[in-house]
Structures are given as structure tokens and as C-alpha cells.
Design an enzyme around this catalytic site. Structure first.
Site, PDB file in Angstrom:
ATOM      1  NE  ARG A 130      -6.153 -13.769  -0.315  1.00  0.00           N
ATOM      2  CZ  ARG A 130      -7.007 -12.873   0.128  1.00  0.00           C
ATOM      3  NH1 ARG A 130      -7.777 -13.143   1.160  1.00  0.00           N
ATOM      4  NH2 ARG A 130      -7.113 -11.694  -0.458  1.00  0.00           N
ATOM      5  CG  ASP A 141     -10.399  -6.134  -1.052  1.00  0.00           C
ATOM      6  OD1 ASP A 141     -10.074  -7.116  -0.342  1.00  0.00           O
ATOM      7  OD2 ASP A 141      -9.565  -5.367  -1.574  1.00  0.00           O
ATOM      8  N   GLY A 142     -11.851  -6.566   1.817  1.00  0.00           N
ATOM      9  CA  GLY A 142     -11.683  -6.006   3.165  1.00  0.00           C
ATOM     10  C   GLY A 142     -12.119  -6.928   4.301  1.00  0.00           C
ATOM     11  CG  ASN A 143     -14.335 -10.450   3.506  1.00  0.00           C
ATOM     12  OD1 ASN A 143     -15.011  -9.433   3.411  1.00  0.00           O
ATOM     13  ND2 ASN A 143     -14.583 -11.551   2.804  1.00  0.00           N
ATOM     14  CB  SER A 202      -8.774 -13.456  -7.640  1.00  0.00           C
ATOM     15  OG  SER A 202      -7.658 -13.545  -6.773  1.00  0.00           O
ATOM     16  CG  HIS A 250     -12.990 -14.802   4.469  1.00  0.00           C
ATOM     17  ND1 HIS A 250     -12.764 -13.754   3.605  1.00  0.00           N
ATOM     18  CD2 HIS A 250     -11.763 -15.327   4.750  1.00  0.00           C
ATOM     19  CE1 HIS A 250     -11.455 -13.650   3.377  1.00  0.00           C
ATOM     20  NE2 HIS A 250     -10.828 -14.582   4.063  1.00  0.00           N
ATOM     21  CD  GLU A 254      -4.698 -12.957 -10.170  1.00  0.00           C
ATOM     22  OE1 GLU A 254      -5.910 -12.964  -9.879  1.00  0.00           O
ATOM     23  OE2 GLU A 254      -4.289 -12.967 -11.356  1.00  0.00           O
ATOM     24  CG  ASN A 255      -7.998 -14.341  -3.836  1.00  0.00           C
ATOM     25  OD1 ASN A 255      -9.154 -14.060  -4.150  1.00  0.00           O
ATOM     26  ND2 ASN A 255      -7.154 -13.411  -3.404  1.00  0.00           N
ATOM     27  CB  SER A 292      -7.779  -7.171  -8.021  1.00  0.00           C
ATOM     28  OG  SER A 292      -7.310  -6.204  -7.109  1.00  0.00           O
ATOM     29  NE  ARG A 309      -5.084  -3.898  -5.231  1.00  0.00           N
ATOM     30  CZ  ARG A 309      -4.595  -3.304  -4.133  1.00  0.00           C
ATOM     31  NH1 ARG A 309      -4.047  -2.118  -4.199  1.00  0.00           N
ATOM     32  NH2 ARG A 309      -4.658  -3.932  -2.972  1.00  0.00           N
TER      33      ARG A 309
END
Ligand code: IPE
Ligand code: IPE
Ligand code: MG
Length: 231
Positions: A61, A10-12, A55, A27, A57-58, A186, A184
Site C-alpha cells: 500500500r 475489512d472495509g475501512n 497482512s 482506520h 500483502e498490505n 486473503s 475470500r
């Protein structure tokens, strides 16, 4: 030494933003971290590496970011397949691979097939992955077996659930790393992480390289895994 390390990369986006760059640059640089960590696993003798790459969920985006990620995944496979071959590493995917665009899916299935007999290590990519969806699919399969009489309700055990997940033969992760400081899960490996040691670092994924990975392993080595016991 952990046998299985799982990472929420995470954090890209924040890494890129800090530098005034488009998110996709984060990325792209993150893909270099994947190469670095893969190499570090080989050196350290970590057999299984599971990476949360995209994910379920992604999918919400922006279209352009999703397209950028998918094309990056194709490029990553083309650029790194030879390294999997040279190092005898098997590629696997957990998640709804059928959701991925056809060209990426084809490329993935090809490399998965070409590397299926390799046994020096496993790189497991979580793509269009959601842990709850994985559990729903497992429950449906189990219910089907009960319905057709091949499984009785009394015989349903924890192993039954594990055996119906996407990668049933892979042992649970020993260590779960999340970069960028978020504490978390996720929707990542909810069942499999029951007894994993957790390691969260503020470092953004594109800056997470051999040195940071070694620090995570050092932290793991200092842990006392009690599994409910008193020792
Ligand atoms: C992780 O970085 C990569 C994916 C989720 C695909 P992010 O894109 O979530 O980066 P942040 O969290 O916005 O910084
Ligand atoms: C988790 O990161 C998914 C991946 C790393 C692929 P996210 O950035 O999507 O997670 P949230 O939205 O912050 O929980
Ligand atoms: Mg994020």
C-alpha cells in the site's frame, strides 16, 4: 458460544470514501470497533479473539497509509493497554513482528510481556501476517528437527504442523467473520480455519459494533457443525 473468533476487519477505506473522508479516518474509526468487539467478547465469554490488522500483502500500500496505520497501532496500544490490564487479557501477535517499525515493535513487545500471565482472555493481533509464510516457517522448523535427528519423518502428524505455527497453543477459530462483503480469505489462517464457521457481512468494519457482533454470534449458534459426521 464460540471459544475463538477470528475477524478479517475489512472495509475501512470504503467506509471513509463513502463519507468523503481520507482512508485513515476509516482506520481510526475501525479502532473504535476493535474496542467494542473486545468488550463484547468479554461479555459473551469468547476467550480468544484474533484480528487481522495488517497482512504481509498490505506492505504494497502507499507509504503514507502504512505510516498512518503504524502510528494508529501505537496510539491504540497506548490508549487501550490499561483495559487489557483491568480485564486480565493477554495480548499476542502472530506474524512477522520483526517487519514492523522499531517503535511500534517495542511498544507491542512491552504490552505482550506485561500481559503474558493474564488468563481471562486473549487478544491476538495478526500483524504483517501471511498464512502461507507462517506455513513455510513451520515447514522449515520441522525440516530442521528432522535434519538434527530430534524428529523422525514417520512422526510428522497434523499436530506437528499446528505445534510449529505462530501461536501453537491457541485452539483453531470456531467462527471467522469478514466484514465489507468480500468472500475470500486473503491469506488468513488457512490451516487453522479448516473447520471454522464462516460469517460474511456487508457492514464495513468501522460500523461493526456490539450489535453486529451479537448477530454474528446468533448466526453461529444456529449452525450445525458436523465435522464430517452425519448427525
Ligand atoms: C481493512 O480495511 C484494514 C486493512 C487492510 C489494514 P481496508 O483498508 O482494506 O479497506 P477497503 O477494503 O479498502 O475498503
Ligand atoms: C485483508 O484485507 C487484510 C486485513 C484486513 C488486514 P485486504 O483489504 O488487504 O484484503 P484484499 O486485498 O481485499 O484481499
Ligand atoms: Mg480491504
Amino acid at each position: 458460544m464460540p471459544s475463538h473468533v477470528a475477524i478479517i476487519m475489512d472495509g475501512n477505506g470504503r467506509w471513509a470514501k463513502q463519507r468523503g473522508l481520507p482512508r485513515i479516518k476509516g482506520h481510526e474509526t475501525g479502532a473504535e470497533s476493535v474496542r467494542a468487539v473486545l468488550r463484547a467478547c468479554k461479555k459473551a465469554g469468547v476467550h480468544y479473539l484474533t484480528l487481522y490488522a495488517f497482512s504481509m500483502e498490505n506492505w504494497i500500500r502507499p507509504k503514507e497509509e502504512i505510516a498512518g496505520l503504524m502510528s494508529l497501532l501505537s496510539r491504540f496500544l497506548r490508549k487501550n493497554a490499561h483495559e487489557l490490564h483491568e480485564n486480565n487479557i493477554r495480548l499476542r501477535v502472530i506474524g512477522r513482528i520483526e517487519d514492523l517499525p522499531a517503535p511500534v515493535r517495542k511498544e507491542l513487545l512491552r504490552v505482550i510481556d506485561e500481559t503474558k500471565d493474564y488468563d481471562e482472555g486473549q487478544l491476538i493481533l495478526a500483524l504483517s501476517y501471511g498464512s502461507r509464510a507462517e506455513l513455510v516457517e513451520a515447514v522449515k522448523k520441522i525440516a530442521g528437527e528432522v535434519k538434527d535427528g530430534s524428529l523422525s519423518v514417520e512422526d510428522i502428524a497434523e499436530e506437528t504442523i499446528s505445534q510449529h505455527l505462530y501461536a501453537p497453543d491457541v485452539p483453531d477459530p470456531d467462527l471467522m467473520i469478514r466484514t465489507s462483503g468480500e468472500m475470500r480469505l486473503s491469506n488468513f489462517l488457512l490451516w487453522q480455519l479448516s473447520y471454522a464457521e464462516l460469517y460474511v457481512t456487508d457492514v464495513f468494519w468501522p460500523d461493526f459494533r456490539e450489535e453486529q457482533f451479537a448477530q454474528a454470534l446468533e448466526s453461529y449458534a444456529r449452525r450445525h457443525r458436523r465435522f464430517g459426521d452425519v448427525k
